[in-house]
Motif scaffolding. Structure first.
Motif, PDB file in Angstrom:
ATOM      1  N   ASP A   1      16.839   2.877  -5.412  1.00 52.83           N
ATOM      2  CA  ASP A   1      17.514   3.265  -4.160  1.00 52.83           C
ATOM      3  C   ASP A   1      18.996   3.531  -4.423  1.00 52.83           C
ATOM      4  N   ALA A   2      19.612   2.634  -5.196  1.00 51.46           N
ATOM      5  CA  ALA A   2      21.057   2.769  -5.462  1.00 51.46           C
ATOM      6  C   ALA A   2      21.330   4.050  -6.252  1.00 51.46           C
ATOM      7  N   LYS A   3      20.471   4.321  -7.244  1.00 50.70           N
ATOM      8  CA  LYS A   3      20.694   5.505  -8.092  1.00 50.70           C
ATOM      9  C   LYS A   3      20.407   6.801  -7.329  1.00 50.70           C
ATOM     10  N   ALA A   4      19.431   6.761  -6.422  1.00 52.04           N
ATOM     11  CA  ALA A   4      19.033   7.976  -5.709  1.00 52.04           C
ATOM     12  C   ALA A   4      19.988   8.309  -4.560  1.00 52.04           C
ATOM     13  N   ALA A   5      20.810   7.328  -4.178  1.00 54.32           N
ATOM     14  CA  ALA A   5      21.638   7.484  -2.965  1.00 54.32           C
ATOM     15  C   ALA A   5      22.537   8.716  -3.013  1.00 54.32           C
ATOM     16  N   GLY A   6      23.044   9.088  -4.207  1.00 53.32           N
ATOM     17  CA  GLY A   6      23.979  10.208  -4.291  1.00 53.32           C
ATOM     18  C   GLY A   6      23.296  11.553  -4.478  1.00 53.32           C
ATOM     19  N   LEU A   7      21.962  11.582  -4.503  1.00 55.44           N
ATOM     20  CA  LEU A   7      21.234  12.840  -4.762  1.00 55.44           C
ATOM     21  C   LEU A   7      20.598  13.374  -3.476  1.00 55.44           C
ATOM     22  N   SER A   8      20.288  14.679  -3.473  1.00 51.11           N
ATOM     23  CA  SER A   8      19.624  15.254  -2.290  1.00 51.11           C
ATOM     24  C   SER A   8      18.112  15.078  -2.444  1.00 51.11           C
ATOM     25  N   VAL A   9      17.647  13.872  -2.187  1.00 52.16           N
ATOM     26  CA  VAL A   9      16.226  13.559  -2.407  1.00 52.16           C
ATOM     27  C   VAL A   9      15.377  14.143  -1.276  1.00 52.16           C
ATOM     28  N   ILE A  10      14.347  14.900  -1.667  1.00 51.31           N
ATOM     29  CA  ILE A  10      13.412  15.447  -0.671  1.00 51.31           C
ATOM     30  C   ILE A  10      12.348  14.397  -0.369  1.00 51.31           C
ATOM     31  N   SER A  11      11.798  13.807  -1.433  1.00 54.07           N
ATOM     32  CA  SER A  11      10.769  12.776  -1.266  1.00 54.07           C
ATOM     33  C   SER A  11      10.597  12.047  -2.592  1.00 54.07           C
ATOM     34  N   MET A  12       9.891  10.931  -2.550  1.00 52.01           N
ATOM     35  CA  MET A  12       9.653  10.139  -3.770  1.00 52.01           C
ATOM     36  C   MET A  12       8.234   9.592  -3.726  1.00 52.01           C
ATOM     37  N   ILE A  13       7.549   9.631  -4.872  1.00 47.96           N
ATOM     38  CA  ILE A  13       6.241   8.978  -4.985  1.00 47.96           C
ATOM     39  C   ILE A  13       6.321   8.006  -6.157  1.00 47.96           C
ATOM     40  N   ARG A  14       5.794   6.813  -5.949  1.00 45.35           N
ATOM     41  CA  ARG A  14       5.824   5.778  -7.004  1.00 45.35           C
ATOM     42  C   ARG A  14       4.707   6.037  -8.011  1.00 45.35           C
ATOM     43  N   MET A  15       4.920   5.532  -9.221  1.00 45.41           N
ATOM     44  CA  MET A  15       3.861   5.678 -10.228  1.00 45.41           C
ATOM     45  C   MET A  15       3.423   4.295 -10.665  1.00 45.41           C
TER      46      MET A  15
ATOM     47  N   VAL B   1       0.878  -1.186   0.000  1.00 43.12           N
ATOM     48  CA  VAL B   1       0.000   0.000   0.000  1.00 43.12           C
ATOM     49  C   VAL B   1       0.903   1.219   0.000  1.00 43.12           C
ATOM     50  N   THR B   2       0.775   2.065  -1.017  1.00 43.79           N
ATOM     51  CA  THR B   2       1.598   3.278  -1.075  1.00 43.79           C
ATOM     52  C   THR B   2       0.820   4.367  -1.829  1.00 43.79           C
ATOM     53  N   PRO B   3       1.146   5.620  -1.580  1.00 43.54           N
ATOM     54  CA  PRO B   3       0.607   6.655  -2.454  1.00 43.54           C
ATOM     55  C   PRO B   3       1.190   6.434  -3.852  1.00 43.54           C
ATOM     56  N   ARG B   4       0.395   6.665  -4.884  1.00 40.10           N
ATOM     57  CA  ARG B   4       0.863   6.472  -6.256  1.00 40.10           C
ATOM     58  C   ARG B   4       0.353   7.589  -7.154  1.00 40.10           C
ATOM     59  N   LEU B   5       1.127   7.849  -8.199  1.00 42.66           N
ATOM     60  CA  LEU B   5       0.695   8.773  -9.238  1.00 42.66           C
ATOM     61  C   LEU B   5      -0.031   7.958 -10.288  1.00 42.66           C
ATOM     62  N   LEU B   6      -1.240   8.365 -10.610  1.00 38.12           N
ATOM     63  CA  LEU B   6      -2.026   7.633 -11.606  1.00 38.12           C
ATOM     64  C   LEU B   6      -2.230   8.486 -12.836  1.00 38.12           C
ATOM     65  N   ASP B   7      -2.112   7.856 -13.973  1.00 35.43           N
ATOM     66  CA  ASP B   7      -2.420   8.511 -15.231  1.00 35.43           C
ATOM     67  C   ASP B   7      -3.914   8.870 -15.231  1.00 35.43           C
ATOM     68  N   ALA B   8      -4.243  10.006 -15.840  1.00 38.58           N
ATOM     69  CA  ALA B   8      -5.641  10.448 -15.860  1.00 38.58           C
ATOM     70  C   ALA B   8      -6.545   9.405 -16.531  1.00 38.58           C
ATOM     71  N   LYS B   9      -5.950   8.559 -17.391  1.00 35.94           N
ATOM     72  CA  LYS B   9      -6.766   7.562 -18.094  1.00 35.94           C
ATOM     73  C   LYS B   9      -7.042   6.325 -17.237  1.00 35.94           C
TER      74      LYS B   9
END
Ligand code: NDP
Ligand code: HSE
Length: 399
Positions: free
Chosen positions: A385-399, A258-266
């Motif tokens: 996770d591995a790719k994001a590790a070197g960035l200043s991530v504020i937050s992430m939402i799955r699609m 269960v996670t928040p997700r971005l949904l396509d309008a369709k």
């Protein structure tokens, strides 16, 4: 005449009584079943209520009445609902419930007890409020291998997200309103942190697989960290943010989360608004089928409870089969699921972000200073996770 008792005269229990009384004629005409509310068990008295003389405080009064054949358990929580339900089933009294916490925790055990005592345990209202979803899964879709279930399974959070997205409403204010409307759990943490939807997807996944998907194995994230800036990014991309409960049987494994997700309008789930729920079931023969309706609230939920009461009254002395074994189903680590990600990154170094996420799409919104977002390509979450590790991530939402 079938004598019915109601355990818990709150939002759903009082709704069930209202449905049984108001629709008595309709129910009898259509089903041949006449229902009589014989007892209401609650901790409180209800002076002035038309049913006040039916209220008892001792469960033994109901359990010891051999004429009571059907019980609606609408108290909520695991205990004492579990003890009361078990006792009733052992006495051959059928029980139906809206209590997903109990169903997720003890479903297979209570179903076994019902079977051993020639009575039934039904729980249509435990998932999706008034939406018929359990019975379709157990009857109409039995010829299918279920490949995926995706749904908006919590009315409170969908109501909150809709008001935040469409009206810019404040999270705390809308949650208060959802509580006033009778949508939220006694402790709304279960709604907003995704635990309630987690229990519901555990129930649906168990019924789809015929084995137990344990609620503890469902990875759960709620909506408390979603901000107005997240909605701004979603709008810029023409997407909706929804709390999605998902069960997927893929080549990489069985996933339940269960996670928040971005949904396509369709997506058919993108237009599910307010307290409504929507459940998209994918079968290997039928393909997609969608179930939609009010996911919470007094009369909508009560309608599903009373539907079960009628089934149980019609089947007195026998068990309505529900295939759900106690044996545990294997659930894979959610980090192995592939999807896209909308990553908010602090600063202005778009080149570094695109080096980490080649093929990603950069998004900027007026509502946020000194940050941007990247919508990545599809990848497993462990790789993200591995790719994001070197960035200043504020937050992430799955699609
Ligand atoms: P409420 O709190 O409104 O009602 C529960 C009732 O049960 C209250 O009157 C409570 O009394 C009573 N109760 C609690 N413990 C006992 C006890 N030991 N003996 C007797 N009575 C008791 O909850 P809801 O009606 O909202 O929810 C009931 C169940 O249905 C929960 O499992 C919930 O998750 C589920 N559900 C709710 C929906 C909704 O829209 N509200 C929709 C779908 C499912 P008191 O208030 O004095 O504690
Ligand atoms: N609190 C739950 C919801 C009730 O908001 O969906 C229905 O199960």
């Amino acid at each position: 005449m079938a004598k019915v008792a109601v355990f818990g005269y709150g939002t759903v229990g009082s709704g069930a009584v209202e449905v049984m009384v108001k629709n008595a004629e309709e129910i009898a005409k259509k089903t041949g079943v006449s229902l009589e509310v014989a007892y209401i068990l609650d901790l409180r008295d209800f002076p002035g209520d038309p049913m006040e003389d039916k209220v008892v405080h001792d469960v033994e009064v109901i359990l010891n009445d051999p004429e009571v054949k059907v019980i609606c358990e609408t108290m909520g929580g695991v205990n004492p609902a579990y003890t009361f339900t078990k006792r009733a089933l052992e006495l051959g009294k059928s029980v139906c419930t809206s209590n997903k916490e109990l169903v997720a925790a003890k479903g297979p055990e209570l179903l076994e007890i019902a079977k051993a005592n020639n009575c039934s345990y039904l729980f249509e209202a435990s998932v999706g409020g008034g939406i018929p979803i359990i019975r379709p899964l157990l009857t109409c879709l039995t010829a299918e291998k279920i490949e995926a279930i995706q749904g908006i399974l919590n009315g409170t959070t969908n109501y909150i997200l809709t008001k935040m997205s469409d009206e810019g409403a404040d999270f705390a204010d809308v949650l208060k309103k959802a509580q006033e409307l009778g949508y939220a759990e006694k402790d709304p943490t279960a709604d907003v942190e995704g635990h309630d939807a987690g229990r519901k997807i555990a129930i649906l996944s168990s019924l789809a697989m015929g084995q137990t998907v344990s609620y503890d194995d469902v990875y759960t994230e709620g909506i408390t960290k979603i901000t107005p800036v997240d909605f701004a990014y979603a709008r810029a991309l023409g997407l909706q943010i929804k709390l999605i409960a998902m069960s997927k049987m893929t080549e990489d494994g069985n996933f339940a989360l269960v996670t928040p997700r971005l949904l396509d309008a369709k997506s058919p789930l993108a237009c599910v608004q307010d307290v409504f729920n929507g459940i998209l079931v994918t079968g290997n023969m039928l393909g997609d089928s969608m179930y939609y309706g009010k996911g919470a609230g007094k009369l909508a939920t009560a309608s599903a409870v009373v539907g079960d009461v009628i089934e149980e009254a019609k089947n007195e002395g026998r068990t309505i089969p529900v295939l759900w074994k106690a044996e545990k189903a294997a659930v894979s680590n959610y980090k192995d699921l592939s999807q896209q990600y909308l990553v908010r990154i602090a600063g202005t170094d778009e080149a570094a972000a695109l080096a980490a996420f080649p093929g990603g799409k950069v998004v900027k919104v007026a509502e946020a200073d000194n940050e941007f977002a990247v919508l990545t390509e599809n990848m497993k979450e462990c790789d993200y996770d591995a790719k994001a590790a070197g960035l200043s991530v504020i937050s992430m939402i799955r699609m």
